[in-house]
Design an enzyme around this catalytic site. Sequence first.
Site, mmCIF file in Angstrom:
data_model
loop_
_atom_site.group_PDB
_atom_site.id
_atom_site.type_symbol
_atom_site.label_atom_id
_atom_site.label_comp_id
_atom_site.label_asym_id
_atom_site.label_seq_id
_atom_site.Cartn_x
_atom_site.Cartn_y
_atom_site.Cartn_z
ATOM 1 C CD GLU A 1 -2.980 -0.940 2.447
ATOM 2 O OE1 GLU A 1 -4.037 -0.182 2.061
ATOM 3 O OE2 GLU A 1 -2.340 -1.263 3.667
ATOM 4 C CD GLU A 2 5.991 2.867 3.002
ATOM 5 O OE1 GLU A 2 6.500 3.611 3.631
ATOM 6 O OE2 GLU A 2 5.588 1.890 4.112
ATOM 7 N N GLY A 3 3.374 2.152 -1.257
ATOM 8 C CA GLY A 3 4.521 1.952 -2.869
ATOM 9 C C GLY A 3 3.298 2.576 -3.282
#
Length: 496
Positions: free
Chosen positions: A166-168
């Site tokens: 998700e962060e990426g």
Amino acid sequence: MFANKKHFTTAIIGALIGLSIIALVLSLVKVEDVTLPPTVKYGMVFDAGSSHTSLFVYEWDSDKENDTGVVSQTLSCDVQGQGISSYANDPPKAGDSLRECLNKALKASPAAKQRDVPTYLGETAGMRLLREQNSSAADQVLAEVGKTMQEYPVAFKAARILMGEEEGAYGWITINYLLDSFTKYSPKAHTWVHPEAASILGALDLGGASTQISFMPEGSVTNWSEASKFTLYGYNYSIYTHSYLCYGQNEMLKRLAKELISESSSSTRVAHPCYPKDYSETISLSSFRTSPCTNQSDPRLTLVDRNVTLEGRGNASGCLAAIKKLFNFSACGQRQDCTFDGIYQPPVSGQFIAFSAFYYNFKFLNLTRGQPLAAVRETIEHFCTRNWEDLSSSYPKENPGRLSKYCANTNYILTLLLDAYKFNETSWNNIFFQMKVGSADVGWMLGYMLNLTNMIPAEAPAWVKGHVPSLWAAAVVFIFLTLALGLAALLLLLWV
């Protein structure tokens, strides 16, 4: 008199027919057909990283473009202290640390709208590690953060730990949004349009505890467990994204120190090739137990509570060689669609923006101006050979703890980008090191907010709320008026 009655009847019937037609037309008018002035909505996102926390305030018009808000950053605030995961032994302080920035954020949004401001806190790799090591402590930190947020007049939605992918992916969204790759305003058409030849860039993120790579590969992603799909501004996107926990900058330094100490067995003084010559740092072996990245048992090393002094050697080639040992490249064999540890990755393609620690380390060495790879290597190698007295006198304002680690950090970046992700002499020129696009910060936060705006309905004024136009409604109105018309005509004819 008969003629007058006839004329009167005709007039009545004509009026009713006219009213019937008008009612039918009005019943078919949709709310979307009415042009209304948009209202401004606000949102807040806390980026709770492994080493620090920051707050970002965004705003957008409620008149959304293709179900996704056109968002802009209006405020950023750095929270004092370390990341919230550092408060595992004193969770209430995690919540208290946010108050100063929350107070500043409230001043950036109108008081009348504050209770409608959706507010989120996203924790990244630092909290992922804490949850892995001590889930109850992670839950307590989250609870205290939520407790503090609920004291403020905002619409607090959630404090949650983001998955690495998700962060990426959200970082990838942020970059391409800021570069107008998804949508762009056309002065000629007076509306937002989808760029016909949009250049979609990849995202390279390096934090304290993890690192992420996200991009649209040529062709399709064959390993769909590594794919993320989005719908933004009416278009579908599928990207490759992967997050590597324990390969963030700070965790890499801990793992490197542990590896060097393990190779030296029971020695209390250990040579560190990446540290500047004449620089030394004493650490406790018990510190390795504080992270899942370094608390694994090592037959070469007994983690008793003793101190070891790391002595700098300023050896550029030795530093690079030591860092490469942190990766298991042999697990990929001869596969080209593999980074390390057997992880699948399609060949990198297109242009990339490298941000966070990628940018900060290269910025310090003035390597963010698009220098060729050969020049980058030469600059890093020269920096690594400088002794501690030379460095500390040349950079008197730089934090000594950071200054001593730039050699290790930049060699780690080279290893990650070249040996793991497989950029080469040519594709290196497609990497741009930057932290801002315009006045907005690059990171996962804006992408997170953009995605969330799909769940926030556009506002409609009070007088049209609850109005659901449909053909059924139109039919009911038309039938009712037709019956009224027929009844009125019958009565008039009988009266005549």
